[in-house]
Design a protein around this motif. Sequence first.
Motif, mmCIF file in Angstrom:
data_model
loop_
_atom_site.group_PDB
_atom_site.id
_atom_site.type_symbol
_atom_site.label_atom_id
_atom_site.label_comp_id
_atom_site.label_asym_id
_atom_site.label_seq_id
_atom_site.Cartn_x
_atom_site.Cartn_y
_atom_site.Cartn_z
ATOM 1 N N HIS A 128 0.832 -1.197 0.000
ATOM 2 C CA HIS A 128 0.000 0.000 0.000
ATOM 3 C C HIS A 128 0.879 1.263 0.000
ATOM 4 O O HIS A 128 0.981 1.963 1.017
ATOM 5 C CB HIS A 128 -0.897 -0.029 1.244
ATOM 6 N N TYR A 142 6.883 -4.259 -3.895
ATOM 7 C CA TYR A 142 5.600 -4.928 -4.146
ATOM 8 C C TYR A 142 5.737 -6.444 -4.208
ATOM 9 O O TYR A 142 4.735 -7.171 -4.056
ATOM 10 C CB TYR A 142 5.005 -4.448 -5.477
ATOM 11 N N ILE A 148 -2.245 -4.631 -4.594
ATOM 12 C CA ILE A 148 -1.558 -3.342 -4.504
ATOM 13 C C ILE A 148 -2.601 -2.233 -4.458
ATOM 14 O O ILE A 148 -3.495 -2.175 -5.303
ATOM 15 C CB ILE A 148 -0.615 -3.111 -5.702
ATOM 16 N N LEU A 149 -2.465 -1.369 -3.466
ATOM 17 C CA LEU A 149 -3.369 -0.231 -3.305
ATOM 18 C C LEU A 149 -2.553 1.050 -3.290
ATOM 19 O O LEU A 149 -1.410 1.060 -2.844
ATOM 20 C CB LEU A 149 -4.140 -0.341 -1.977
ATOM 21 N N SER A 150 -3.134 2.136 -3.781
ATOM 22 C CA SER A 150 -2.476 3.427 -3.652
ATOM 23 C C SER A 150 -3.486 4.554 -3.795
ATOM 24 O O SER A 150 -4.656 4.321 -4.130
ATOM 25 C CB SER A 150 -1.360 3.588 -4.689
ATOM 26 N N GLU A 153 -3.154 7.234 -9.427
ATOM 27 C CA GLU A 153 -2.902 6.427 -10.618
ATOM 28 C C GLU A 153 -1.414 6.457 -10.974
ATOM 29 O O GLU A 153 -0.864 5.479 -11.465
ATOM 30 C CB GLU A 153 -3.723 6.969 -11.803
ATOM 31 N N LEU A 156 0.377 3.819 -8.903
ATOM 32 C CA LEU A 156 0.009 2.474 -9.332
ATOM 33 C C LEU A 156 0.651 2.100 -10.667
ATOM 34 O O LEU A 156 1.036 0.947 -10.887
ATOM 35 C CB LEU A 156 -1.506 2.349 -9.458
ATOM 36 N N SER A 157 0.780 3.076 -11.550
ATOM 37 C CA SER A 157 1.309 2.798 -12.886
ATOM 38 C C SER A 157 2.763 2.331 -12.849
ATOM 39 O O SER A 157 3.259 1.751 -13.811
ATOM 40 C CB SER A 157 1.203 4.045 -13.769
ATOM 41 N N TYR A 159 3.879 0.012 -10.981
ATOM 42 C CA TYR A 159 3.947 -1.390 -10.572
ATOM 43 C C TYR A 159 3.282 -2.280 -11.617
ATOM 44 O O TYR A 159 2.411 -1.827 -12.369
ATOM 45 C CB TYR A 159 3.297 -1.552 -9.190
ATOM 46 N N ASN A 161 1.205 -4.891 -13.995
ATOM 47 C CA ASN A 161 -0.238 -5.065 -14.192
ATOM 48 C C ASN A 161 -0.706 -6.504 -13.973
ATOM 49 O O ASN A 161 -1.891 -6.789 -14.091
ATOM 50 C CB ASN A 161 -0.632 -4.620 -15.603
ATOM 51 N N LYS A 165 -4.568 -4.113 -8.896
ATOM 52 C CA LYS A 165 -4.169 -2.777 -8.454
ATOM 53 C C LYS A 165 -5.410 -1.897 -8.378
ATOM 54 O O LYS A 165 -6.198 -1.869 -9.321
ATOM 55 C CB LYS A 165 -3.151 -2.167 -9.420
ATOM 56 N N HIS A 166 -5.546 -1.155 -7.274
ATOM 57 C CA HIS A 166 -6.758 -0.347 -7.095
ATOM 58 C C HIS A 166 -6.429 0.971 -6.401
ATOM 59 O O HIS A 166 -5.568 1.042 -5.534
ATOM 60 C CB HIS A 166 -7.794 -1.111 -6.261
#
Length: 376
Positions: A128, A142, A148-150, A153, A156-157, A159, A161, A165-166
Motif C-alpha cells: 500500500h 511490491y 496493490i493499493l495506492s 494512478e 500504481l502505474s 507497478y 499489471n 491494483k486499485h
Amino acid sequence: MSIFKNKIIWIFSQQNWNGLKVSKHHYAETLADAGAKVYYFNPPQDSGWKIKKAKLSINNFSNVNVVSQQFFFPINLKFHFRFLYNQLIKIQLKILRKNLPSPDFVWSFDLSNNFPLLNFGNSYNIFHPVDEPLNKTALNAYKGAHLILSVTEEILSKYPNNLPKHIINHGLHHSFITNYAPKDLNGHISVGMSGNWLRQDLDRNTIKEIITNHSNINFECWGNMEYDEKSIDSETIEFIQFLTNQFNVKLHGIVNATELAIAYQKMDAFLICYDIQKDQSKGTNYHKVIEFLSTGKVIISNNISAYKDFTNLLIMCESRFSNEDLPILFDCVIKKLSVFNSIENVKLRRKFSLINSYLTQLNKIEELIFNSKFKI
C-alpha cells in the motif's frame, strides 16, 4: 462481519508510532476497532554499521500492539549489500515469530522494504504505497504482494499489471467526522495550513507573498516546525523565522487528530502550496485534502492531479509547472468567500470527505480481498 475480525495483522511502515499520525496509523487503529489483532512495526532502530544484540519490545496503544526492534546485524547492509540483507532478515523474522503470533495478513506501507513480502508465503499480503516510489528498493517492494493499493494512478502505474491494483483515496479519521461544527463568516478571516514546515518542496516564496500581502487575514499553521540548527539548511531556518515573526501567523506545532479536527472548524479557508517540481508527491495527492474537505470550507491549492475531475471541491492552479497564478487565485477566492463557502458547496465537500472515511475505505478493501481467489 469484517473479514479482519479476530485475524492477526502485521503492519510495516516507515513512520514511527509516536509523532504525527498519518494514514498508516489510522488504518492500524481502524483495523483494531474492527476486531483485528494488530501489530504495528516501527522502522528498525538505526545501528549504522554496528553489530548489536537483537532487541524486541511491544507496547499497546489504542488496542494496537506497537513493535520496536533492533536488528542483530548492521542495518546499513540494506543500502550496500541488499542480497545479504535479504538473507539475514529471514533470521530476524524467526526471532519475531518466536515472540509474536504469525500473521493472517501482512500490510506494508513500507517503501524502504525492510521486511520483503516474499518472506510471508502463508498470509494475504497487501502492498500500500501512499508516497512516490523514488528508488529501486521502493519499486521492488511490491514483490510477494497479492494486492496493490495506492492513492494515485501515477503511483500504481509504476507497478506491474499482473497483480490486482486499485485506487483507494486517502482516508478521513473519525475525529473529523464527529467534531464537525459549521462556522459562519464573522468578518475576520482565518486560513488554515498544515504539514511538515521543514520540507524543501514547499513553495516558500509564494507562501511568503500570500501572507505578506494579506495582513488582514489570520494564517494558522499546524505541523512540525522544530529543528536542530546543526542539521538543517539556512533557507529552512529563515523560512521558519519568517513565519514566527509575522503578527498574522499563528504556529501550533504538532497536535493530535482530535485537536486538529476541532481547530479546523474555526477556519474559513485552507491553503496548500507546494512546488510540484520539487514535491515528493509530484502534486498527485495529499492526505490533508480529505481532512480540509471535511470542514466543507474552500481549499485554495497548487495543482493536484487526483482532483482534476473535482474542480468543484478545490480551487487549484491550472498549471502543473508553476504556482505563479496562486496569489491571484487566492485573492479572487477570499473576495468571494461567501460564494465559495455557500451551503451547497459546503455540503458537497463534506459529503465527498465522508465517503472516504477510514471505515469506508476498509470496507472497500475487504470487498477487494473477498472477491480475490486467495483463501483466507
